[in-house]
Design a protein around this motif. Structure first.
Motif, PDB file in Angstrom:
ATOM      1  N   ILE A  27       0.829  -1.204   0.000  1.00 19.73           N
ATOM      2  CA  ILE A  27       0.000   0.000   0.000  1.00 19.73           C
ATOM      3  C   ILE A  27       0.866   1.256   0.000  1.00 19.73           C
ATOM      4  O   ILE A  27       0.667   2.165  -0.805  1.00 19.73           O
ATOM      5  CB  ILE A  27      -0.964  -0.016   1.199  1.00 19.73           C
ATOM      6  CG1 ILE A  27      -1.941  -1.182   1.048  1.00 19.73           C
ATOM      7  CG2 ILE A  27      -1.718   1.300   1.309  1.00 19.73           C
ATOM      8  CD1 ILE A  27      -2.766  -1.451   2.279  1.00 19.73           C
ATOM      9  N   SER A  28       1.835   1.311   0.878  1.00 20.27           N
ATOM     10  CA  SER A  28       2.652   2.518   0.956  1.00 20.27           C
ATOM     11  C   SER A  28       3.583   2.654  -0.251  1.00 20.27           C
ATOM     12  O   SER A  28       3.859   3.773  -0.686  1.00 20.27           O
ATOM     13  CB  SER A  28       3.462   2.532   2.252  1.00 20.27           C
ATOM     14  OG  SER A  28       4.312   1.417   2.315  1.00 20.27           O
ATOM     15  N   SER A  29       4.055   1.541  -0.805  1.00 24.40           N
ATOM     16  CA  SER A  29       4.980   1.637  -1.931  1.00 24.40           C
ATOM     17  C   SER A  29       4.300   2.161  -3.197  1.00 24.40           C
ATOM     18  O   SER A  29       4.964   2.705  -4.072  1.00 24.40           O
ATOM     19  CB  SER A  29       5.640   0.292  -2.199  1.00 24.40           C
ATOM     20  OG  SER A  29       4.684  -0.670  -2.533  1.00 24.40           O
ATOM     21  N   ARG A  30       3.004   2.041  -3.293  1.00 21.47           N
ATOM     22  CA  ARG A  30       2.299   2.584  -4.462  1.00 21.47           C
ATOM     23  C   ARG A  30       2.309   4.116  -4.482  1.00 21.47           C
ATOM     24  O   ARG A  30       2.175   4.718  -5.544  1.00 21.47           O
ATOM     25  CB  ARG A  30       0.859   2.083  -4.500  1.00 21.47           C
ATOM     26  CG  ARG A  30       0.768   0.626  -4.835  1.00 21.47           C
ATOM     27  CD  ARG A  30      -0.662   0.156  -4.816  1.00 21.47           C
ATOM     28  NE  ARG A  30      -0.724  -1.277  -4.949  1.00 21.47           N
ATOM     29  CZ  ARG A  30      -0.937  -1.897  -6.099  1.00 21.47           C
ATOM     30  NH1 ARG A  30      -1.117  -1.205  -7.186  1.00 21.47           N
ATOM     31  NH2 ARG A  30      -0.969  -3.198  -6.138  1.00 21.47           N
ATOM     32  N   PHE A  31       2.477   4.721  -3.331  1.00 20.96           N
ATOM     33  CA  PHE A  31       2.523   6.170  -3.269  1.00 20.96           C
ATOM     34  C   PHE A  31       3.899   6.726  -3.628  1.00 20.96           C
ATOM     35  O   PHE A  31       4.078   7.937  -3.659  1.00 20.96           O
ATOM     36  CB  PHE A  31       2.110   6.661  -1.879  1.00 20.96           C
ATOM     37  CG  PHE A  31       0.648   6.507  -1.615  1.00 20.96           C
ATOM     38  CD1 PHE A  31      -0.252   7.420  -2.117  1.00 20.96           C
ATOM     39  CD2 PHE A  31       0.178   5.441  -0.881  1.00 20.96           C
ATOM     40  CE1 PHE A  31      -1.611   7.276  -1.892  1.00 20.96           C
ATOM     41  CE2 PHE A  31      -1.176   5.273  -0.639  1.00 20.96           C
ATOM     42  CZ  PHE A  31      -2.066   6.200  -1.150  1.00 20.96           C
ATOM     43  N   LEU A  32       4.872   5.869  -3.881  1.00 18.10           N
ATOM     44  CA  LEU A  32       6.188   6.317  -4.311  1.00 18.10           C
ATOM     45  C   LEU A  32       6.257   6.563  -5.817  1.00 18.10           C
ATOM     46  O   LEU A  32       7.055   7.375  -6.275  1.00 18.10           O
ATOM     47  CB  LEU A  32       7.244   5.268  -3.953  1.00 18.10           C
ATOM     48  CG  LEU A  32       7.753   5.252  -2.540  1.00 18.10           C
ATOM     49  CD1 LEU A  32       8.706   4.086  -2.356  1.00 18.10           C
ATOM     50  CD2 LEU A  32       8.424   6.534  -2.190  1.00 18.10           C
ATOM     51  N   PRO A  66       4.225   8.003  -8.323  1.00 12.12           N
ATOM     52  CA  PRO A  66       4.028   9.315  -8.962  1.00 12.12           C
ATOM     53  C   PRO A  66       5.114  10.343  -8.646  1.00 12.12           C
ATOM     54  O   PRO A  66       5.611  11.010  -9.568  1.00 12.12           O
ATOM     55  CB  PRO A  66       2.655   9.765  -8.451  1.00 12.12           C
ATOM     56  CG  PRO A  66       1.968   8.503  -8.073  1.00 12.12           C
ATOM     57  CD  PRO A  66       3.037   7.585  -7.585  1.00 12.12           C
ATOM     58  N   HIS A  90       5.967  16.183  -2.482  1.00 11.71           N
ATOM     59  CA  HIS A  90       5.136  15.146  -3.098  1.00 11.71           C
ATOM     60  C   HIS A  90       5.275  13.796  -2.393  1.00 11.71           C
ATOM     61  O   HIS A  90       4.446  12.916  -2.592  1.00 11.71           O
ATOM     62  CB  HIS A  90       5.480  14.993  -4.580  1.00 11.71           C
ATOM     63  CG  HIS A  90       5.194  16.218  -5.382  1.00 11.71           C
ATOM     64  ND1 HIS A  90       3.924  16.660  -5.629  1.00 11.71           N
ATOM     65  CD2 HIS A  90       6.028  17.102  -5.983  1.00 11.71           C
ATOM     66  CE1 HIS A  90       3.982  17.764  -6.352  1.00 11.71           C
ATOM     67  NE2 HIS A  90       5.247  18.053  -6.580  1.00 11.71           N
ATOM     68  N   PHE A  91       6.316  13.637  -1.603  1.00 12.08           N
ATOM     69  CA  PHE A  91       6.507  12.387  -0.867  1.00 12.08           C
ATOM     70  C   PHE A  91       5.743  12.364   0.453  1.00 12.08           C
ATOM     71  O   PHE A  91       5.814  11.376   1.183  1.00 12.08           O
ATOM     72  CB  PHE A  91       7.995  12.149  -0.592  1.00 12.08           C
ATOM     73  CG  PHE A  91       8.759  11.753  -1.823  1.00 12.08           C
ATOM     74  CD1 PHE A  91       8.704  10.467  -2.302  1.00 12.08           C
ATOM     75  CD2 PHE A  91       9.521  12.689  -2.509  1.00 12.08           C
ATOM     76  CE1 PHE A  91       9.410  10.094  -3.430  1.00 12.08           C
ATOM     77  CE2 PHE A  91      10.224  12.339  -3.638  1.00 12.08           C
ATOM     78  CZ  PHE A  91      10.161  11.039  -4.096  1.00 12.08           C
ATOM     79  N   THR A 151       2.522  12.135   1.046  1.00  5.33           N
ATOM     80  CA  THR A 151       1.491  11.084   1.100  1.00  5.33           C
ATOM     81  C   THR A 151       2.117   9.725   1.405  1.00  5.33           C
ATOM     82  O   THR A 151       1.568   8.950   2.182  1.00  5.33           O
ATOM     83  CB  THR A 151       0.700  11.016  -0.211  1.00  5.33           C
ATOM     84  OG1 THR A 151       1.600  10.842  -1.298  1.00  5.33           O
ATOM     85  CG2 THR A 151      -0.134  12.252  -0.402  1.00  5.33           C
ATOM     86  N   TYR A 152       3.279   9.451   0.810  1.00 10.68           N
ATOM     87  CA  TYR A 152       3.963   8.197   1.121  1.00 10.68           C
ATOM     88  C   TYR A 152       4.343   8.149   2.597  1.00 10.68           C
ATOM     89  O   TYR A 152       4.136   7.130   3.260  1.00 10.68           O
ATOM     90  CB  TYR A 152       5.215   8.030   0.263  1.00 10.68           C
ATOM     91  CG  TYR A 152       6.111   6.930   0.748  1.00 10.68           C
ATOM     92  CD1 TYR A 152       5.772   5.601   0.558  1.00 10.68           C
ATOM     93  CD2 TYR A 152       7.298   7.213   1.425  1.00 10.68           C
ATOM     94  CE1 TYR A 152       6.583   4.581   1.030  1.00 10.68           C
ATOM     95  CE2 TYR A 152       8.108   6.211   1.892  1.00 10.68           C
ATOM     96  CZ  TYR A 152       7.753   4.901   1.684  1.00 10.68           C
ATOM     97  OH  TYR A 152       8.546   3.902   2.160  1.00 10.68           O
ATOM     98  N   VAL A 164       1.194   7.576   4.827  1.00 11.09           N
ATOM     99  CA  VAL A 164       0.692   6.205   4.755  1.00 11.09           C
ATOM    100  C   VAL A 164       1.667   5.245   5.428  1.00 11.09           C
ATOM    101  O   VAL A 164       1.259   4.341   6.161  1.00 11.09           O
ATOM    102  CB  VAL A 164       0.421   5.800   3.291  1.00 11.09           C
ATOM    103  CG1 VAL A 164       0.115   4.323   3.174  1.00 11.09           C
ATOM    104  CG2 VAL A 164      -0.709   6.621   2.729  1.00 11.09           C
TER     105      VAL A 164
END
Length: 126
Positions: free
Chosen positions: A74-79, A81, A103-104, A106-107, A110
């Protein structure tokens, strides 16, 4: 019942190619210090991790053999973009300002929310 052998082979080949490409770009970054190689390497490695997680999940090994990997996807998907954004900026030779690392956030949020689950040794599987 997991996915069949042909799909496993295809995903393992794609995963190994992604890891190889990520390592090659990281070595290139260490040699010539071009930021685009660093961001592309991190992007490909993060994507390869997501592919590995999905392969483990589809083969129904996540809960039985790898429960400690639960919720790491879940958290790696926010890396993806922000890494792609920084890669594109560095590839076009635009300067990357420190405020663009916002931009990081959100990562980090989470990841912070899942820290108790990720680092607890007591994973409950139903």
């Amino acid at each position: 019942m997991g996915i069949n052998l042909i799909w496993n082979i295809i995903f393992i080949l794609a995963l190994s190619q992604g890891v190889f490409l990520g390592v090659v770009h990281m070595i290139q970054y260490l040699r010539i210090r071009l930021q685009s190689h660093l961001f592309l390497s991190l992007f490909v490695l993060a994507f390869s991790y997501i592919l590995m997680y999905n392969l483990i999940y589809w083969n129904e090994l996540l809960f039985s053999q790898y429960p400690h990997l639960l919720f790491t996807n879940i958290s790696s998907r926010f890396l993806l973009p922000p890494l792609f954004f920084l890669y594109f900026k560095s590839f076009t030779k635009e300067s990357i300002r420190p405020k663009e690392f916002i931009h990081f956030i959100t990562y980090l949020i989470v990841f912070y929310l899942f820290i108790p689950i990720l680092f607890s040794g007591d994973v409950q599987v139903l």
